[in-house]
Every structure is written in structure tokens, then in C-alpha cells.
Design a protein around this motif. Structure first.
Motif, PDB file in Angstrom:
ATOM      1  N   GLY A 193       0.820  -1.218   0.000  1.00  0.00           N
ATOM      2  CA  GLY A 193       0.000   0.000   0.000  1.00  0.00           C
ATOM      3  C   GLY A 193       0.845   1.255   0.000  1.00  0.00           C
ATOM      4  O   GLY A 193       0.538   2.230  -0.711  1.00  0.00           O
ATOM      5  N   GLU A 194       1.935   1.253   0.776  1.00  0.00           N
ATOM      6  CA  GLU A 194       2.829   2.415   0.807  1.00  0.00           C
ATOM      7  C   GLU A 194       3.570   2.584  -0.508  1.00  0.00           C
ATOM      8  O   GLU A 194       3.773   3.710  -0.984  1.00  0.00           O
ATOM      9  N   LEU A 195       3.952   1.469  -1.122  1.00  0.00           N
ATOM     10  CA  LEU A 195       4.605   1.545  -2.430  1.00  0.00           C
ATOM     11  C   LEU A 195       3.663   2.134  -3.473  1.00  0.00           C
ATOM     12  O   LEU A 195       4.071   2.950  -4.316  1.00  0.00           O
TER      13      LEU A 195
ATOM     14  N   ASN B  99      -1.417 -10.072  -5.658  1.00  0.00           N
ATOM     15  CA  ASN B  99      -1.565  -9.031  -4.639  1.00  0.00           C
ATOM     16  C   ASN B  99      -1.492  -7.645  -5.274  1.00  0.00           C
ATOM     17  O   ASN B  99      -2.297  -6.759  -4.974  1.00  0.00           O
ATOM     18  N   LEU B 100      -0.535  -7.447  -6.160  1.00  0.00           N
ATOM     19  CA  LEU B 100      -0.385  -6.158  -6.844  1.00  0.00           C
ATOM     20  C   LEU B 100      -1.595  -5.852  -7.726  1.00  0.00           C
ATOM     21  O   LEU B 100      -2.031  -4.697  -7.824  1.00  0.00           O
ATOM     22  N   ILE B 101      -2.130  -6.867  -8.355  1.00  0.00           N
ATOM     23  CA  ILE B 101      -3.327  -6.679  -9.199  1.00  0.00           C
ATOM     24  C   ILE B 101      -4.521  -6.281  -8.341  1.00  0.00           C
ATOM     25  O   ILE B 101      -5.290  -5.388  -8.702  1.00  0.00           O
ATOM     26  N   ARG B 102      -4.666  -6.929  -7.183  1.00  0.00           N
ATOM     27  CA  ARG B 102      -5.762  -6.567  -6.265  1.00  0.00           C
ATOM     28  C   ARG B 102      -5.626  -5.132  -5.775  1.00  0.00           C
ATOM     29  O   ARG B 102      -6.626  -4.457  -5.515  1.00  0.00           O
TER      30      ARG B 102
ATOM     31  N   LEU C 152       3.777  -4.134 -16.447  1.00  0.00           N
ATOM     32  CA  LEU C 152       2.597  -4.625 -17.176  1.00  0.00           C
ATOM     33  C   LEU C 152       2.917  -5.948 -17.861  1.00  0.00           C
ATOM     34  O   LEU C 152       2.075  -6.860 -17.903  1.00  0.00           O
ATOM     35  N   GLU C 153       4.131  -6.068 -18.395  1.00  0.00           N
ATOM     36  CA  GLU C 153       4.546  -7.327 -19.013  1.00  0.00           C
ATOM     37  C   GLU C 153       4.523  -8.458 -17.983  1.00  0.00           C
ATOM     38  O   GLU C 153       4.056  -9.567 -18.278  1.00  0.00           O
ATOM     39  N   THR C 154       4.995  -8.175 -16.784  1.00  0.00           N
ATOM     40  CA  THR C 154       5.002  -9.186 -15.717  1.00  0.00           C
ATOM     41  C   THR C 154       3.587  -9.572 -15.318  1.00  0.00           C
ATOM     42  O   THR C 154       3.263 -10.758 -15.182  1.00  0.00           O
ATOM     43  N   LEU C 155       2.725  -8.579 -15.133  1.00  0.00           N
ATOM     44  CA  LEU C 155       1.347  -8.842 -14.704  1.00  0.00           C
ATOM     45  C   LEU C 155       0.536  -9.535 -15.794  1.00  0.00           C
ATOM     46  O   LEU C 155      -0.410 -10.277 -15.504  1.00  0.00           O
ATOM     47  N   ALA C 156       0.909  -9.314 -17.047  1.00  0.00           N
ATOM     48  CA  ALA C 156       0.175  -9.925 -18.162  1.00  0.00           C
ATOM     49  C   ALA C 156       0.364 -11.435 -18.228  1.00  0.00           C
ATOM     50  O   ALA C 156      -0.336 -12.124 -18.985  1.00  0.00           O
ATOM     51  N   SER C 157       1.269 -11.980 -17.442  1.00  0.00           N
ATOM     52  CA  SER C 157       1.472 -13.434 -17.429  1.00  0.00           C
ATOM     53  C   SER C 157       0.402 -14.152 -16.610  1.00  0.00           C
ATOM     54  O   SER C 157       0.361 -15.381 -16.601  1.00  0.00           O
ATOM     55  N   THR C 158      -0.479 -13.397 -15.951  1.00  0.00           N
ATOM     56  CA  THR C 158      -1.577 -13.999 -15.192  1.00  0.00           C
ATOM     57  C   THR C 158      -2.912 -13.643 -15.844  1.00  0.00           C
ATOM     58  O   THR C 158      -3.048 -12.586 -16.472  1.00  0.00           O
TER      59      THR C 158
ATOM     60  N   GLU D 165      -5.610 -12.815 -14.313  1.00  0.00           N
ATOM     61  CA  GLU D 165      -6.161 -11.639 -13.648  1.00  0.00           C
ATOM     62  C   GLU D 165      -5.510 -10.354 -14.160  1.00  0.00           C
ATOM     63  O   GLU D 165      -6.177  -9.332 -14.329  1.00  0.00           O
ATOM     64  N   GLY D 166      -4.215 -10.432 -14.427  1.00  0.00           N
ATOM     65  CA  GLY D 166      -3.517  -9.260 -14.950  1.00  0.00           C
ATOM     66  C   GLY D 166      -3.987  -8.899 -16.340  1.00  0.00           C
ATOM     67  O   GLY D 166      -4.215  -7.724 -16.648  1.00  0.00           O
TER      68      GLY D 166
END
Length: 419
Positions: free
Chosen positions: A241-243, A275-278, A307-313, A315-316
Motif C-alpha cells: 500500500g505504501e509503495l 496481490n499487486l493486481i488486487r 505490465l509485461e510481468t502482470l500480463a502473465s496472469t 487476472e492481470g
């Protein structure tokens, strides 16, 4: 006056009423007003017959040295010079011998073993040169002492001086981290030695100023070396959250970059991605990419990498293609004219959502933003073999014959570069 970081308040009666400078040779007119000799002499030589301060007509143009005031100015000037000499000595970078002696004193003390002044001195030494940072990193016992200090903090009872000393220790560790010979050993020392040092870094990130937040983000990035450490960092209460707060549009640009680098470092485990996506990271990244005040080349590259990293899921991909597909449309806009790295990340995002997983909304978003044309132009550029393969795959999805389309372009376009 200001000289470097030394501020001097000059008593008003030490200043000449004409030049406003400190008087070197104060003399008094018959009106009782004192001036610097050179200034009043120029005034009188110019044909004036009045006192500059009172505008009274002078009965005579004689002046008398003001010995008392001159002595006061001399005493004051001497004290200022002494103060400047002391402060300059304090601010000067210490030698290696002085630092070695300071480290030995730190090691020898048993109770309140960390003095903030000593740590501040060592920090100045570290800032001075790359060689100095290497020298400190080679002092293994000293590095361990700094790490141990982070576990001595009780946020309810630790005194302010002790907390400031901890901040200096964290700054030193962050500054010398790239010189440490065994990154894994250092990470284990911080995370897995039965004492909670990570909580201290997270606390300082939450409560510190911009400089301290950047320092803590760099240190967190450095100790994130494997899945276990990345999950441990990401799941520490309140850190994500702080990040997220630190990459808002109102944040300092250097802090945004440091935070994005930290997020990239911890984001590879699936648990962390989810977690980051949520936490709605995708939406925040899209905002950064569209904001001209924050979207520097470096920030753009880091956003696209995330975005490239999150696109591997699944949910992303859903988040990236969600809504009206604005995030994906922004990615298409960043395909060209940013940098080679940004192009590769953007192409990988498009390849993942359009070719690999064939998201319908992705196809619509790419088509509506003239993405196919950009893909064709990129194929004509000097892109890497991996990017070229992904671009060719994308054309298959959009059922475009690359050879026939390319031949339709003027030969001049063969020199178009993606950035």
C-alpha cells in the motif's frame, strides 16, 4: 550572507548606510552617523555637502575614525571565521584512517554503541567516492553491526537520537550495497537471522522523507533475490500500500522511479502478482504512462516492464484489457519513439494478451488505435529477433500478410526506427 551551508547574520550597525556592506574602516561625520571610509569619501568627492543618511547640510567635511565600532567588527569577523573553519572541518570528507578508527570505536562500545555523529561522518565518507563505498563494504563486521542496529528498534520506546542513528545506518547500507561481494548473504542477514530487520526498513519507508523512502526502496530491491525473499517483502503488512502511494502523480519523480524498480524486483512470484493486481497497480501504471509530467523514458520502461510481468496472469490480462481497453491503448501508443527497452516490453504485453491468450478486448483495442500499422512499421525497423518473432505472431492474429502489406509501403519507410 551565505557561503555553502553557512548562514551569517550581519548586525545592521556593522553595515555602511551607503554600500550596505560590512564596514572595513568606519568613520563618523559631524552629524554622528558612521560610514565606511571609502564610501563616504566617494560621496564627498562627488561634490555632495550633505549627510547621506540624514540629508543634513554638513558644517564641515571632516570625519573621525570610529575605533570602538571597528574593534567590535573585528571581534565579530574573527568569530565568524572561526565558526566557518570549524564547520568546514566538520563537513570535510574524513580519511580512511579516520573512518577505520571510527569503526573500531563503534565495535568497541557495548551499550549505546551507535553514535549518530560517527555514522553521519561515515555516510559523508561513503558519498565521497566509489572507492570509499568499496572500502566500507569490505568491512564485513561493520556491515553486520549496521544490520544488527535495525533489529534494536522498538518504535514505541526508541529515543529520537537512536532512531536517527538507525536512519543513518540504513542510508550507509543502501549506499554501499552494490559493492557487497555476497548479495545473498546480505539478504539472509537482513531477512532470515531470527531478528526482524525488515520491519524497520518498512517503518522508515512509511514514515521517512523522500530521500529516506528512496534509500529504503533501493535496499528492499537489493535484498529481493529469490521467490522466498520477494514474497516475504511483499507480504509485510502495509508495504505494498505504501509503495502504491509512492507512484502517485504527485510523488517526487526520483521516488517514483525507485518505487517502480522495487516493485519490479518483488513482482515475479505469482502470489505477489495477484496481490499487486488486487491493489489496482494496473490502473496506476496506466495513469503514469498517460501523464506527461511523470512519463519519462525510465518511468515508461519500468511501467511497461511491470505490465509485461502482470500480463502473465489471467487476472492481470483481465485488468489490462478491462474497461474500454484504455490501458492497452496506452501500451500501443508507447510502441514507438520511446526506447528499445520500452518497445520490447510493449510488444511483449501485446503479444501476451493478443496472440498467446487471444483476449477479444485486446484485439479491439489494438485495431482501434492503429496498432496494426505500428506493428508493420516495427517489423521494418532494426528490432531484435525475439521482438520480430512476436510481431510476426501478432500479424497472424490480425490475419495480415506482412509481405504484401510491407510491399505497399514506400521504400523510405524501411528506415523508420521504433524510437
Amino acid at each position: 550572507m551565505r557561503k555553502d551551508d553557512l548562514y551569517i547574520t550581519v548586525p545592521s550597525f556593522f553595515r555602511c548606510p551607503i554600500s550596505l556592506d560590512v564596514m572595513k574602516s568606519p568613520v563618523s561625520l559631524c552629524t554622528g552617523v558612521t560610514y565606511d571610509r571609502a564610501s563616504i569619501q566617494r560621496w564627498l568627492d562627488g561634490g555632495n555637502n550633505t549627510c547621506p543618511a540624514t540629508m543634513q547640510i554638513l558644517q564641515n567635511k571632516d570625519f573621525v575614525p570610529n575605533r570602538t565600532l571597528q574593534r567590535l567588527i573585528e571581534i565579530w569577523s574573527d568569530s565568524v571565521r572561526r565558526r566557518a573553519s570549524v564547520e568546514s572541518a566538520e563537513l570535510a570528507a574524513p580519511t580512511r584512517d579516520e573512518i577505520a578508527d571510527a569503526i573500531d570505536r563503534v565495535k568497541a562500545e557495548k551499550e549505546e554503541r551507535f553514535d549518530r555523529e560517527i555514522l553521519a561522518k561515515i555516510l559523508r565518507f561513503a558519498r565521497e567516492s566509489d572507492d570509499n563505498r568499496g572500502f566500507l563494504a569490505g568491512k564485513d563486521d561493520f556491515v553486520r553491526l549496521l544490520v544488527d542496529l535495525m533489529s534494536q528498534v522498538d518504535f514505541k520506546s526508541t529515543s529520537a537520537p537512536k532512531l536517527l542513528a538507525v536512519q543513518e545506518a540504513v542510508k550507509i547500507l543502501s549506499m554501499i550495497r552494490s559493492k557487497l561481494s555476497d548479495r545473498r548473504r546480505f539478504s539472509n542477514l537482513v531477512l532470515n537471522n531470527g531478528r526482524d530487520r525488515l520491519t524497520t526498513i518498512v517503518f522508515l519507508f512509511k514514515t521517512g522523507n523522500v530521500e529516506l523512502k528512496i534509500v529504503c526502496a533501493g535496499l528492499l530491491e537489493f535484498i529481493a533475490i529469490d521467490s522466498e525473499s520477494k514474497v516475504l517483502i511483499a507480504e509485510r503488512d502495509g508495504l505494498v500500500g505504501e509503495l502504491m502511494k509512492s507512484i502517485s502523480r504527485d510523488s517526487d519523480s526520483s521516488l517514483i522511479e525507485a518505487t517502480l524498480s522495487c516493485l519490479i524486483a518483488i513482482s515475479s512470484p505469482r502470489r505477489v502478482k495477484l496481490n499487486l493486481i488486487r491493489e489496482k497497480l494496473v490502473a496506476d501504471l496506466a495513469k503514469l504512462l498517460t501523464d506527461p509530467t511523470t512519463s519519462s523514458v525510465s518511468v515508461t520502461e519500468k511501467c511497461l516492464k511491470l505490465l509485461e510481468t502482470l500480463a502473465s496472469t489471467k487476472e492481470g490480462r483481465s485488468e489490462i484489457c478491462g474497461g474500454d481497453g484504455e490501458c492497452l491503448k496506452t501500451v500501443v501508443k508507447k510502441l514507438m519513439k520511446v526506447s528499445t527497452a520500452a518497445t520490447e516490453h510493449a510488444v511483449t504485453v501485446l503479444w501476451s494478451v493478443s496472440y498467446l491468450f487471444k483476449e477479444e478486448k485486446a484485439l479491439e483495442a489494438v485495431t482501434s488505435t492503429n496498432g496494426v500499422t505500428k506493428i508493420l512499421l516495427l517489423l521494418q525497423s532494426n528490432c531484435s529477433p525475439a521482438v520480430r518473432r512476436m510481431l510476426t505472431d501478432l500479424l497472424k492474429v490480425f490475419k495480415v500478410n506482412s509481405r504484401s502489406c510491407l510491399s505497399a509501403y514506400d521504400t523510405k519507410t524501411t528506415h523508420i526506427m521504433p524510437f
